[in-house]
Design a protein around this motif. Sequence first.
Motif, mmCIF file in Angstrom:
data_model
loop_
_atom_site.group_PDB
_atom_site.id
_atom_site.type_symbol
_atom_site.label_atom_id
_atom_site.label_comp_id
_atom_site.label_asym_id
_atom_site.label_seq_id
_atom_site.Cartn_x
_atom_site.Cartn_y
_atom_site.Cartn_z
ATOM 1 N N UNK B 222 0.814 -1.157 0.085
ATOM 2 C CA UNK B 222 0.104 0.152 0.040
ATOM 3 C C UNK B 222 0.894 0.996 -0.269
ATOM 4 N N UNK B 223 0.371 2.211 -0.973
ATOM 5 C CA UNK B 223 1.255 3.303 -1.056
ATOM 6 C C UNK B 223 1.295 4.206 0.445
ATOM 7 N N UNK B 224 2.416 4.575 0.883
ATOM 8 C CA UNK B 224 2.545 5.334 1.789
ATOM 9 C C UNK B 224 2.839 6.998 1.725
ATOM 10 N N UNK B 225 3.583 7.026 0.756
ATOM 11 C CA UNK B 225 4.308 8.616 0.292
ATOM 12 C C UNK B 225 5.376 8.321 -0.791
ATOM 13 N N UNK B 226 5.470 9.630 -1.583
ATOM 14 C CA UNK B 226 6.421 9.467 -2.307
ATOM 15 C C UNK B 226 7.471 10.395 -1.955
ATOM 16 N N UNK B 227 8.991 9.814 -2.490
ATOM 17 C CA UNK B 227 9.991 10.567 -1.940
ATOM 18 C C UNK B 227 10.698 11.078 -3.152
ATOM 19 N N UNK B 248 15.862 -2.596 -6.524
ATOM 20 C CA UNK B 248 15.302 -3.489 -5.522
ATOM 21 C C UNK B 248 13.692 -2.912 -4.976
ATOM 22 N N UNK B 249 13.092 -3.049 -5.923
ATOM 23 C CA UNK B 249 11.655 -2.565 -5.672
ATOM 24 C C UNK B 249 11.116 -3.832 -4.997
ATOM 25 N N UNK B 250 10.092 -3.485 -4.089
ATOM 26 C CA UNK B 250 9.570 -4.619 -3.153
ATOM 27 C C UNK B 250 10.237 -4.948 -2.272
ATOM 28 N N UNK B 251 11.494 -4.706 -1.966
ATOM 29 C CA UNK B 251 12.315 -5.244 -0.932
ATOM 30 C C UNK B 251 12.352 -4.369 0.310
ATOM 31 N N UNK B 252 12.548 -4.800 1.278
ATOM 32 C CA UNK B 252 12.596 -4.020 2.662
ATOM 33 C C UNK B 252 13.604 -3.261 2.660
ATOM 34 N N UNK B 253 13.330 -1.872 3.167
ATOM 35 C CA UNK B 253 14.077 -0.754 3.335
ATOM 36 C C UNK B 253 14.145 -0.717 4.775
ATOM 37 N N UNK B 254 15.047 -0.667 5.539
ATOM 38 C CA UNK B 254 15.137 -0.485 6.985
ATOM 39 C C UNK B 254 15.919 0.871 7.385
ATOM 40 N N UNK B 274 10.285 3.271 10.194
ATOM 41 C CA UNK B 274 9.702 1.982 10.058
ATOM 42 C C UNK B 274 10.394 1.293 8.839
ATOM 43 N N UNK B 275 10.097 0.126 8.750
ATOM 44 C CA UNK B 275 10.482 -0.718 7.505
ATOM 45 C C UNK B 275 9.511 -0.339 6.506
ATOM 46 N N UNK B 276 9.889 0.057 5.226
ATOM 47 C CA UNK B 276 8.962 0.260 4.154
ATOM 48 C C UNK B 276 9.511 -0.571 2.910
ATOM 49 N N UNK B 277 8.855 -0.775 1.812
ATOM 50 C CA UNK B 277 8.828 -1.264 0.645
ATOM 51 C C UNK B 277 8.799 -0.483 -0.474
ATOM 52 N N UNK B 278 10.013 0.207 -0.744
ATOM 53 C CA UNK B 278 9.809 1.203 -2.350
ATOM 54 C C UNK B 278 9.493 0.477 -3.286
ATOM 55 N N UNK B 279 8.662 1.048 -4.160
ATOM 56 C CA UNK B 279 8.412 0.902 -5.682
ATOM 57 C C UNK B 279 8.696 2.045 -6.445
ATOM 58 N N UNK B 280 8.605 1.885 -7.897
ATOM 59 C CA UNK B 280 8.836 2.753 -8.871
ATOM 60 C C UNK B 280 10.220 3.388 -8.288
ATOM 61 N N UNK B 297 3.752 0.264 2.312
ATOM 62 C CA UNK B 297 3.612 -0.793 3.384
ATOM 63 C C UNK B 297 3.367 -2.124 2.983
ATOM 64 N N UNK B 298 3.869 -3.173 3.384
ATOM 65 C CA UNK B 298 3.386 -4.597 2.948
ATOM 66 C C UNK B 298 2.280 -5.085 3.929
ATOM 67 N N UNK B 299 1.429 -5.543 3.428
ATOM 68 C CA UNK B 299 0.312 -6.142 4.092
ATOM 69 C C UNK B 299 -0.042 -7.362 3.638
ATOM 70 N N UNK B 300 -0.552 -8.670 4.464
ATOM 71 C CA UNK B 300 -0.854 -9.717 4.076
ATOM 72 C C UNK B 300 -2.475 -9.618 4.691
#
Lengths: 303, 303
Positions: B222-227, B248-254, B274-280, B297-300
């Motif tokens: 889920x989109x959180x914010x653009x950087x 490294x899209x969809x991988x955890x960024x700590x 928090x840990x986030x998962x960058x895309x684009x 944010x990655x959600x199941x």
Amino acid sequence: MRWQKASTKCMNTVKQVAIVGGTHGNEMIGVELVKKFSLHPDLLQQYSFSVQTLLANPQAVAARTRYVDRDLNRSFERDRLQNQTLTRYEDRLAKQIDQMLGPYSDAPVDVILDMHSTTSNLGLTLIIDEENQFTLQLASYLQQINSSIKVYSTIHSGRRQDALRSLAKFGFCLEVGPIAQGVLTADLFQKTEALIYTILDYLEQYNRNQVSLLNRSLTVYRYLEAIDYPRDEHGEIQAMIHPQLQFRDYEALHPGDSMFLTFEGETIYYNGAAVVYPVFINEAAYYEKGIAMCLTQKENIIV
Amino acid sequence: MRWQKASTKCMNTVKQVAIVGGTHGNEMIGVELVKKFSLHPDLLQQYSFSVQTLLANPQAVAARTRYVDRDLNRSFERDRLQNQTLTRYEDRLAKQIDQMLGPYSDAPVDVILDMHSTTSNLGLTLIIDEENQFTLQLASYLQQINSSIKVYSTIHSGRRQDALRSLAKFGFCLEVGPIAQGVLTADLFQKTEALIYTILDYLEQYNRNQVSLLNRSLTVYRYLEAIDYPRDEHGEIQAMIHPQLQFRDYEALHPGDSMFLTFEGETIYYNGAAVVYPVFINEAAYYEKGIAMCLTQKENIIV
């Protein structure tokens, strides 16, 4: 192809070097390196020759596009430069650049390093348009410093006549990839910057008569011909680069190897008689030029 | 972030589907797939619903550019569509497309599949703008068929309002990469085509009331914010995506991970909590939008 005898063209001392970026406005590594060198002129000041930088096509850079009206890097034939009726943006730009640093200017440059990038998997490539001794020895030196550097000779394709780098006595194109148009990657940015310094160091050694080549061998890929995509009667492409060929620049393509894949899933095979080494496979800017790849012949020569 | 309750928006029967390519004229996979479907209409005729294809931005396609005057895929807010004073090319185009298949047209479409590609390493991504049950179950089905398919939810970014796909009751964006603008790769062409057929098959099962999900789980980003890139006071970027983050899209960024690398070689670290998962990450077209990446944010979830 017969062995090419190196021409006797030579240079006594390197006095003026131009580092060029943004000849194509969407090839960002060269653009940002020129900006970096402008911000940090000290990086280019420790040499016995003077180094100038040039952001060649500012309007294209601003628009993040290859060119505005026509490809600047195909606009430097002497006939074009002298033709007063050619007044489109890149025509005017080419004339300005020629007057600034060309062979008939007040300050002609000895060496141009024009920084480009490509969507093809060319790694770090030095493109040479002539095979004179000065050029070949520089190329050989670079390969000895970094064995991953490839040397692509366009001696048979006419780039010596129309490219921006043709304005200098010795012009070189640094072509790095794969990288998308409009994108920067830190890895290729740093590798291109390092390659620039290596070349400048070599020119410094040349001026000091301190060049020492560990050996005089050079592997060069010589242009043979350009291959277009299969097209229909309307000029629409009918096939894509085959997955087995995509990103395989500089690797051997044997007769019968897969070359294209049609949109319907049929493979088209390479039907040449000899082993060739394709480069510029699937370069974005070459679709409009009718080039799917350029075939080369791999040669090991003594410089 | 709290758990999002699926909305109750639903659909009885799928009657009209539109497959769209060329919304951005330099994203060639969608362009060529629309052309293929036009040449082979039988590929889309075995369903209980009708399927139309649309090459959305023909002038941009002809120029191999993202857009002519403005981004078509940011031109579909209802206010814009109703504003008669907006007359640039994509403004007119958006109104035409709205009149052709939008909610107030004579033939409103139930589902839009808009095919895009990106220089980011998104693999095969389904972008959803709403998290209603119909959408989430389709997404879950796709992940069960092909576990490599990622689902990116823009529910918090407003894309439901301005994208072409927002014209349909249920709009989906197929986003594949990494691929350079202006380039076709056979691998992603075939994967996108297969994904289209999988979605159409699902819609057929839906119409026949034969949908059977092996399980009801779904991983959604889920989109959180653009950087944005770090920029100087003139708006010029000062850093690149860090090599450790590129692709490294969809991988955890700590917190504390490398995020950017300045042109001078300094690392800038992710300073979030928090840990986030960058895309684009490093999408070419987003430099002008001031977006270096989007954090998610990655959600199941259970659909």
